[in-house]
Scaffold this active site. Sequence first.
Site, PDB file in Angstrom:
ATOM      1  CB  CYS A 141      38.187 -33.944  32.272  1.00 20.74           C
ATOM      2  SG  CYS A 141      37.968 -32.999  30.765  1.00 20.74           S
ATOM      3  CG  HIS A 176      35.512 -36.814  31.981  1.00 16.81           C
ATOM      4  ND1 HIS A 176      34.688 -35.729  32.077  1.00 16.81           N
ATOM      5  CD2 HIS A 176      36.324 -36.584  30.909  1.00 16.81           C
ATOM      6  CE1 HIS A 176      34.986 -34.872  31.114  1.00 16.81           C
ATOM      7  NE2 HIS A 176      35.983 -35.370  30.392  1.00 16.81           N
ATOM      8  CG  ASN A 198      34.339 -33.131  27.858  1.00 17.57           C
ATOM      9  OD1 ASN A 198      34.149 -32.869  29.036  1.00 17.57           O
ATOM     10  ND2 ASN A 198      35.533 -33.486  27.394  1.00 17.57           N
TER      11      ASN A 198
HETATM   12  N1  COA Z   1      33.190 -32.972  11.633  1.00 16.68           N
HETATM   13  C1  COA Z   1      33.589 -33.547  10.488  1.00 16.68           C
HETATM   14  N2  COA Z   1      34.872 -33.891  10.254  1.00 16.68           N
HETATM   15  C2  COA Z   1      35.764 -33.617  11.212  1.00 16.68           C
HETATM   16  C3  COA Z   1      35.412 -33.014  12.427  1.00 16.68           C
HETATM   17  C4  COA Z   1      34.062 -32.678  12.612  1.00 16.68           C
HETATM   18  N3  COA Z   1      33.624 -32.102  13.731  1.00 16.68           N
HETATM   19  N4  COA Z   1      36.513 -32.893  13.179  1.00 16.68           N
HETATM   20  C5  COA Z   1      37.533 -33.391  12.476  1.00 16.68           C
HETATM   21  N5  COA Z   1      37.081 -33.838  11.273  1.00 16.68           N
HETATM   22  C6  COA Z   1      37.839 -34.466  10.187  1.00 16.68           C
HETATM   23  C7  COA Z   1      39.315 -34.227  10.266  1.00 16.68           C
HETATM   24  O1  COA Z   1      39.640 -32.996   9.656  1.00 16.68           O
HETATM   25  C8  COA Z   1      39.862 -35.415   9.504  1.00 16.68           C
HETATM   26  O2  COA Z   1      39.758 -35.142   8.133  1.00 16.68           O
HETATM   27  P1  COA Z   1      40.898 -35.677   7.115  1.00 16.68           P
HETATM   28  O3  COA Z   1      40.861 -37.159   7.232  1.00 16.68           O
HETATM   29  O4  COA Z   1      40.420 -35.151   5.814  1.00 16.68           O
HETATM   30  O5  COA Z   1      42.177 -35.069   7.604  1.00 16.68           O
HETATM   31  C9  COA Z   1      38.876 -36.530   9.842  1.00 16.68           C
HETATM   32  O6  COA Z   1      37.691 -35.882  10.301  1.00 16.68           O
HETATM   33  C10 COA Z   1      39.375 -37.477  10.900  1.00 16.68           C
HETATM   34  O7  COA Z   1      39.908 -36.703  11.949  1.00 16.68           O
HETATM   35  P2  COA Z   1      40.609 -37.343  13.186  1.00 16.68           P
HETATM   36  O8  COA Z   1      41.046 -36.255  14.109  1.00 16.68           O
HETATM   37  O9  COA Z   1      41.615 -38.317  12.724  1.00 16.68           O
HETATM   38  O10 COA Z   1      39.370 -38.123  13.809  1.00 16.68           O
HETATM   39  P3  COA Z   1      39.352 -39.110  14.993  1.00 16.68           P
HETATM   40  O11 COA Z   1      38.794 -40.396  14.531  1.00 16.68           O
HETATM   41  O12 COA Z   1      40.617 -39.127  15.770  1.00 16.68           O
HETATM   42  O13 COA Z   1      38.229 -38.459  15.933  1.00 16.68           O
HETATM   43  C11 COA Z   1      37.964 -37.110  17.900  1.00 16.68           C
HETATM   44  C12 COA Z   1      38.413 -37.170  16.437  1.00 16.68           C
HETATM   45  C13 COA Z   1      38.224 -35.717  18.424  1.00 16.68           C
HETATM   46  C14 COA Z   1      36.477 -37.426  17.982  1.00 16.68           C
HETATM   47  C15 COA Z   1      38.754 -38.161  18.702  1.00 16.68           C
HETATM   48  O14 COA Z   1      40.111 -38.082  18.412  1.00 16.68           O
HETATM   49  C16 COA Z   1      38.539 -38.021  20.170  1.00 16.68           C
HETATM   50  O15 COA Z   1      37.448 -38.112  20.677  1.00 16.68           O
HETATM   51  N6  COA Z   1      39.630 -37.830  20.933  1.00 16.68           N
HETATM   52  C17 COA Z   1      39.519 -37.598  22.351  1.00 16.68           C
HETATM   53  C18 COA Z   1      39.072 -36.199  22.577  1.00 16.68           C
HETATM   54  C19 COA Z   1      38.687 -35.923  23.987  1.00 16.68           C
HETATM   55  O16 COA Z   1      38.103 -36.740  24.623  1.00 16.68           O
HETATM   56  N7  COA Z   1      39.004 -34.733  24.465  1.00 16.68           N
HETATM   57  C20 COA Z   1      38.641 -34.302  25.738  1.00 16.68           C
HETATM   58  C21 COA Z   1      39.457 -35.016  26.741  1.00 16.68           C
HETATM   59  S1  COA Z   1      38.903 -34.701  28.340  1.00 16.68           S
END
Ligand code: COA
Length: 330
Positions: free
Chosen positions: A113, A257, A287
């Site tokens: 990124c 980004h 993204n």
């Molecule tokens: N749809 C529905 N539920 C989902 C899901 C989806 N697409 N993806 C994950 N879940 C579930 C998980 O399994 C988890 O379930 P559980 O509570 O039963 O275990 C729950 O949602 C919460 O997951 P979690 O990973 O704790 O969510 P979060 O609040 O951290 O959000 C992201 C997840 C990925 C949106 C967040 O962590 C994020 O944006 N991180 C940065 C990612 C990023 O920017 N990456 C690229 C960098 S350049």
Amino acid sequence: MTGSTLLGMGHYVPPRVVTNNDLAGLMETTDEWITQRTGIKERHWVDGNVGASELAEIASRGALAEAGLTPQDIDLILFATLSPDLNFPGSGCLLQARLGIPGVPAMDIRNQCTGFLYGLKTADAYIRSGMARHVLLVGAEVHSTGIDVTTRGRDVAVLFGDGAGAAIVGPTEGAARVIDSELHADGRFAEILMVEAPASRMNPRLSPQMLEEGRHYPKMDGRSVFKHAVERLPEVIHSVLKKNGYALSDVDVLVPHQANLRINEMVTRQLGFAPEKVVNNIQKYGNTTAASIPIALHEAVLDGRVKKGQLVLLAGFGAGLTWGATLVRW
Ligand code: COA
């Protein structure tokens, strides 16, 4: 003193729109979950066998047209991507062939990124030193063919889109120029966001068992990535401004980004920066990694949010970990 400036830009996304509801038909997810957690409503995915260099060619030709140049004017290609057409050779070589300019050096940049910002600093250095005159810098990604579109991969699959953004970077003696870039990396955190196979440290690089386990798909510790992003981005923004004698209030437009709207909102709040001066388009594209900053910047130029004379701040964060910020006088 000779500096570098963006002489023209182009961007392209493939025509197929994939909405959150479309994804809900492939895996257990909902429009509500994706929108609340990321801000993303839809993304564009390629159809069939389309590699990053194909998207890059369209964006590059657009950038050349905007700059009033032809492929023959390019003397260096920098291609930022984490989703190259092939494991090797690099997509820069494939793009060079597509543009019909054999002999022109072509280099791939593997900084995810932050790839466009690493590329812009490299282009700037080439131009300032007189080693190149017109650098084609492109960020292009095809994520859709490399993600797990089942419930197992839903945390990553909903985030990413395909696209390309390009700039022709050339010399200037005027005020409009790349002022400075600050780049960082921290490989201690390489494994919080990675694709581990096929790769040289695996022997064999790919096996039926690895395929079954999905080890060829991206793996992400989302919370950790989020936490690092909201700490590193404000840090590097403050640092590049201070080093160049600017205050945050001097910045007219921030183009971050597009990883997650919540990350950008949190960074904007932490900085105390005006949200209306921040360019966000993740809602439409997801993204697009190395393509995200040039696509957002070009859209903002085309719709008049970025104007001549303004101070523009680009900021990126991603796998590696890598991050950086670049100040541009437009
Ligand atoms: N749809 C529905 N539920 C989902 C899901 C989806 N697409 N993806 C994950 N879940 C579930 C998980 O399994 C988890 O379930 P559980 O509570 O039963 O275990 C729950 O949602 C919460 O997951 P979690 O990973 O704790 O969510 P979060 O609040 O951290 O959000 C992201 C997840 C990925 C949106 C967040 O962590 C994020 O944006 N991180 C940065 C990612 C990023 O920017 N990456 C690229 C960098 S350049």
